[in-house]
Design an enzyme around this catalytic site. Structure first.
Site, PDB file in Angstrom:
ATOM      1  N   LYS A 134       4.342 -14.630   5.439  1.00  0.00           N
ATOM      2  CA  LYS A 134       4.675 -15.560   4.350  1.00  0.00           C
ATOM      3  C   LYS A 134       6.204 -15.526   4.229  1.00  0.00           C
ATOM      4  CE  LYS A 134       3.279 -18.137   0.819  1.00  0.00           C
ATOM      5  NZ  LYS A 134       2.472 -19.366   0.921  1.00  0.00           N
ATOM      6  N   ASP A 162      -1.527 -18.464   4.283  1.00  0.00           N
ATOM      7  CA  ASP A 162      -2.469 -19.385   3.625  1.00  0.00           C
ATOM      8  C   ASP A 162      -3.020 -20.402   4.624  1.00  0.00           C
ATOM      9  OD1 ASP A 162       0.213 -19.959   3.548  1.00  0.00           O
ATOM     10  OD2 ASP A 162       0.202 -21.025   1.649  1.00  0.00           O
ATOM     11  N   TYR A 198       0.820  -1.212   0.000  1.00  0.00           N
ATOM     12  CA  TYR A 198       0.000   0.000   0.000  1.00  0.00           C
ATOM     13  C   TYR A 198       0.855   1.265   0.000  1.00  0.00           C
ATOM     14  CZ  TYR A 198      -4.048  -2.876   0.907  1.00  0.00           C
ATOM     15  OH  TYR A 198      -5.042  -3.802   0.790  1.00  0.00           O
ATOM     16  N   ASP A 235      -5.816  -6.673   5.156  1.00  0.00           N
ATOM     17  CA  ASP A 235      -6.968  -6.241   4.378  1.00  0.00           C
ATOM     18  C   ASP A 235      -7.794  -7.455   3.946  1.00  0.00           C
ATOM     19  OD1 ASP A 235      -8.713  -4.759   2.900  1.00  0.00           O
ATOM     20  OD2 ASP A 235      -7.318  -4.260   1.292  1.00  0.00           O
TER      21      ASP A 235
END
Ligand code: NAI
Length: 363
Positions: free
Chosen positions: A194, A227, A126, A251
């Site tokens: 991640k 995930d 972002y 988000d």
């Protein structure tokens, strides 16, 4: 005491749900003075201003330290940058707090979700550091990659968005999450990442999270790949407590978690900085139902409840939640997203909550 709050009605369903929310917040007995300022697409169309976020909005929030904000639209894939992102970055509202809780009377697949998302709000993808396909900057970037990472190659027709994750930014959001856990008597913080793939950016976030966790031995610490976290949220959401995530994962996972508790119409939020806090729902402008009087004001209202807690009006916050619970349990005036055949409306729901506050929830 009267609290002066900047009020940004926003676009789409924003004006409808903010009006209903202000009416209900006033019915708690807490005194507010709303300083209404305009921003967003509707503001641009009506004023002719080319800027969707006029300085007056930032000045008002800086002065009051508190804002209640309706959703603001961002056209997809155009040059128009998000007002929401600009507001969060401009005021350094670094922590986005989004509680997701099941309420009786709201249809959802689960009955015992009570988790809080703490999303970093200023960094990550972002940051707006982007290189367009075919641009001169892209040619320079290709040369930089060739120089420093000779085994890697950017495709000639690629566009690139950078993901900056800083040590300081990671530290302050993870510290915020642990302090939030302690202040709100929560038992566990899960850091979502991640880092197996993004060794440097997410790796840094994870290393900092582990370091910070050591300073708070009274709170359990857990780490999870994003995930796997999504799968676990769907299988056993009750096992999560406080989750701390970077901007993009935060988000996406926020909407997933809203879905666990009945949808976007019931998911509140607060964007918290050192000098100002902006309260807003997780959802957007819902253009398909704008102007029809059927938008659910509950997410906005629960954001208002977070504001009551934030300013120390805990009693009013408790009474408001009790009133909402009563209305939900009885199913009076629920909007179509909660009860498709009930014929409820934004104002009808607001009236029912106000009636419950005035007559049935003890002071
Ligand atoms: P959205 O949240 O506006 O709508 C998604 C779905 O949820 C739609 O079916 C909508 O009707 C429903 N929904 C959302 N809020 C509801 C409510 N209060 N009551 C009943 N149903 C509700 O997301 P979408 O369509 O992706 O975005 C629309 C616009 O909103 C875009 O321009 C986007 O950029 C903007 N947006 C603004 C946000 C903000 O101001 N913080 C956050 C998210 C999106």
């Amino acid at each position: 005491m009267t609290y002066r709050v900047t009020l940004i009605p926003g676009d789409g369903i924003g004006p409808e749900i903010t009006a209903a929310t202000c009416r209900i917040l006033e019915a708690t007995g807490v005194k507010f003075e709303w300083e209404t300022v305009q921003a967003g697409i509707t503001y641009m169309e009506q004023s002719g201003d080319k800027e969707p976020l006029p300085d007056a909005v930032l000045d008002s929030i800086r002065k009051n330290g508190l804002a209640l904000k309706g959703p603001i639209g961002t056209p997809i894939g155009t040059g128009f940058r998000s007002v929401n992102v600009a507001l969060r970055q401009g005021l350094d509202l670094y922590a986005c707090v989004r509680p997701c809780k099941t309420y009786p009377g709201i249809m959802s697949r689960y009955s015992d979700v009570n988790l809080v998302i703490i999303r970093e709000n200023t960094e990550d993808l972002y940051a707006g550091i982007e290189f367009d396909k075919g641009s001169e900057a892209m040619v320079d970037l290709e040369a930089l990659v060739a120089k420093h990472l000779p085994n890697k190659k950017l495709p000639k027709d690629a566009a690139v968005s950078l993901k900056p994750i800083s040590e300081a930014g990671s530290r302050r959001i993870v510290e915020f999450a642990f302090k939030y856990a302690i202040d709100n008597k929560r038992r566990k913080v899960t850091a979502i990442h991640k880092a197996n793939i993004m060794k440097f950016s997410d790796g840094l976030f994870l290393r900092v999270a582990r370091e910070v966790a050591q300073q708070y031995p009274q709170v359990q610490f857990e780490e999870m790949i994003v995930d796997a976290a999504c799968m676990n949220l769907v299988i056993r959401p009750e096992s999560f407590d406080v989750m701390v995530l970077g901007n993009l994962y935060g988000d996406i996972v926020s909407d997933l978690c809203a879905g666990l508790v009945g949808g976007l119409g019931v998911a509140p939020g607060a964007n918290i900085g050192t000098h100002a806090t902006v309260f807003e729902a997780t959802h957007g402008t819902a253009p398909m139902i704008a102007g029809r009087g059927i938008a659910n004001p509950m997410a906005m209202l629960l954001s208002g409840r977070l504001m009551l807690k934030h300013i120390g009006e805990r009693d009013a916050a408790r009474r408001l939640e009790d009133a909402i619970r009563l209305v939900l349990r009885e199913g009076i005036g629920l909007t179509p997203d909660l009860n498709p055949s009930g014929g409820g409306s934004t104002e009808g729901f607001a009236d029912a909550v106000i009636e419950a506050l005035r007559t049935r929830v003890p002071v």
